[in-house]
Design a protein around this motif. Structure first.
Motif, PDB file in Angstrom:
ATOM      1  N   ASP A   1      85.526  -1.488  26.591  1.00 44.31           N
ATOM      2  CA  ASP A   1      84.234  -1.628  27.252  1.00 44.31           C
ATOM      3  C   ASP A   1      83.894  -3.107  27.431  1.00 44.31           C
ATOM      4  O   ASP A   1      84.660  -3.986  27.044  1.00 44.31           O
TER       5      ASP A   1
ATOM      6  N   SER B   1      85.823  -5.659  39.224  1.00 44.19           N
ATOM      7  CA  SER B   1      85.240  -5.498  37.888  1.00 44.19           C
ATOM      8  C   SER B   1      84.607  -4.123  37.730  1.00 44.19           C
ATOM      9  O   SER B   1      83.919  -3.632  38.634  1.00 44.19           O
ATOM     10  N   SER B   2      84.804  -3.525  36.578  1.00 44.10           N
ATOM     11  CA  SER B   2      84.193  -2.227  36.274  1.00 44.10           C
ATOM     12  C   SER B   2      82.838  -2.403  35.603  1.00 44.10           C
ATOM     13  O   SER B   2      82.180  -1.416  35.262  1.00 44.10           O
ATOM     14  N   ASN B   3      82.417  -3.654  35.408  1.00 45.81           N
ATOM     15  CA  ASN B   3      81.160  -3.941  34.712  1.00 45.81           C
ATOM     16  C   ASN B   3      80.310  -4.948  35.480  1.00 45.81           C
ATOM     17  O   ASN B   3      79.583  -5.743  34.888  1.00 45.81           O
TER      18      ASN B   3
ATOM     19  N   ASP C   1      88.670  -6.778  32.926  1.00 46.10           N
ATOM     20  CA  ASP C   1      87.906  -7.450  33.981  1.00 46.10           C
ATOM     21  C   ASP C   1      88.298  -8.918  34.083  1.00 46.10           C
ATOM     22  O   ASP C   1      88.468  -9.460  35.180  1.00 46.10           O
TER      23      ASP C   1
END
Length: 366
Positions: free
Chosen positions: A100, A193-195, A272
């Motif tokens: 995460d 980016s996943s965030n 990321d």
């Protein structure tokens, strides 16, 4: 007014880059227009989001040893090690620990550099364009530009070099103001980016230090309201950090609370950041962006680098209870990427972190 750039030691609020390299700024001119508008899409500028191939097969003994060592460095250690394929994909060799978003500290400056490079590519900035330092650009912690007089100027390339090579916080804030929020959001999105939402708004270093460390009533209120606030409200809450005449915020009297535990600060996953390093490696090869290579070539990377790593781009970061590092290496057999992110409320020992990253680098190089 002319101000010389004097290299200072790195502070505890952000990470160190490596060698210091910058020419002194010359006479001031007016601040250049924002580069938030772009004449080309961010995906076109970087070849699209980075495609990732998962690791396959059993975990080799060398990586098992890395993971065992990681458990002694900090309770939370994320490792991503990968190689670039001939077709430009990121092939994961090893991934362990949290997947995460984790606190970045100064590794967030990679995204600022991407935004700057994309602005140069689109023509909204030039490497030799001069930016004028304002008092509200000045940010405590690592760097040298904070010592320059307001009204002094540096070129975009000089500011970018200071930001990466010595992790200059004031240079970073000057560049953030020059490119603008829209360009920064595009830069983060361009990496896949996943965030990305965790970097909206993209706070300046000065704002971040104020938000995390200031003991003023306004900062206390901002921290209390931050989690549920909209982007617009967050920008309003941070206004006192850059109000005219506001003092440079620092960590004096902040105690020992690691504010990232409350969701404050810069966050992204190790994967990321690996993608961000890949995007920068792509941009280096673009016409007109050749200065990126000298900006990214850091001679002191904090670890023992494998002999096969001929050229290394590095950005790390340090904040209370956080140590991070990312390396993009060019080798005779292909490019390699390593990201290590450690966090612990009780603190992370830098020597132990560097020893772990050195072992991971050796395992990746084979």
């Amino acid at each position: 007014m002319t101000a010389a750039v004097v290299v200072l030691s790195c502070g505890v609020l952000t990470g160190c880059g490596g060698r210091s390299s910058a020419e002194p700024p010359s006479s001031p001119v007016s601040l250049l227009p924002s580069a938030s508008a772009s004449r080309s899409s961010s995906s076109a500028a970087t070849g699209g989001p980075v495609a990732v191939l998962p690791a396959t097969g059993a975990t080799p003994a060398a990586w098992s040893r890395v993971d065992r060592q990681a458990s002694s460095v900090a309770p939370h250690v994320a490792v991503v090690a990968a190689k670039m394929t001939a077709s430009g994909q990121l092939q994961i060799v090893h991934q362990s620990g949290p997947t995460d978003a984790r606190p970045l500290a100064s590794m967030v400056k990679l995204y600022v550099l991407i935004a700057v490079a994309q602005a140069v590519q689109s023509g909204t900035l030039r490497w030799d364009q001069r930016l004028t330092l304002q008092s509200t650009d000045k940010a405590a912690g690592s760097g040298a530009l904070i010592g320059a007089a307001s009204g002094s100027t540096v070129t975009v390339q000089q500011a970018a070099t200071l930001m990466i090579q010595i992790s200059d916080n004031t240079a970073t804030d000057l560049l953030i103001r020059a490119v603008g929020q829209s360009a920064l959001a595009k830069a983060v999105a361009s990496t896949g980016s996943s965030n990305a939402a965790k970097l909206v708004p993209f706070t300046t270093i000065r704002q971040d230090i104020w938000l995390e460390w200031s003991t003023s009533a306004a900062a206390v209120q901002a921290r209390a309201r931050w989690a549920g606030a909209s982007t617009q409200t967050r920008m309003s809450l941070m206004a006192p950090a850059t109000a005219p005449g506001s003092p440079v915020p620092d960590a004096t009297g902040a105690g020992t609370t690691a504010r990232w535990q409350d969701g404050l600060g810069y966050f992204a996953s190790a994967l990321d950041i690996a993608k961000a390093q890949v995007v920068l490696a792509r941009l280096v090869r673009q016409k007109g962006l050749e200065p990126l290579q000298s900006i990214l070539d850091v001679t002191r990377t904090g670890i023992t680098t494998p002999t096969s790593w001929r050229q290394v781009s590095f950005k790390g970061g340090t904040v209370m209870g956080v140590q991070t590092g990312s390396w993009y290496a060019r080798t005779t057999s292909g490019d390699e990427v390593l990201v290590v992110m450690a966090s612990s409320p009780g603190g992370v020992n830098t020597a132990s972190f560097n020893a772990l990253a050195s072992k991971a680098a050796a395992a990746l190089a084979g």
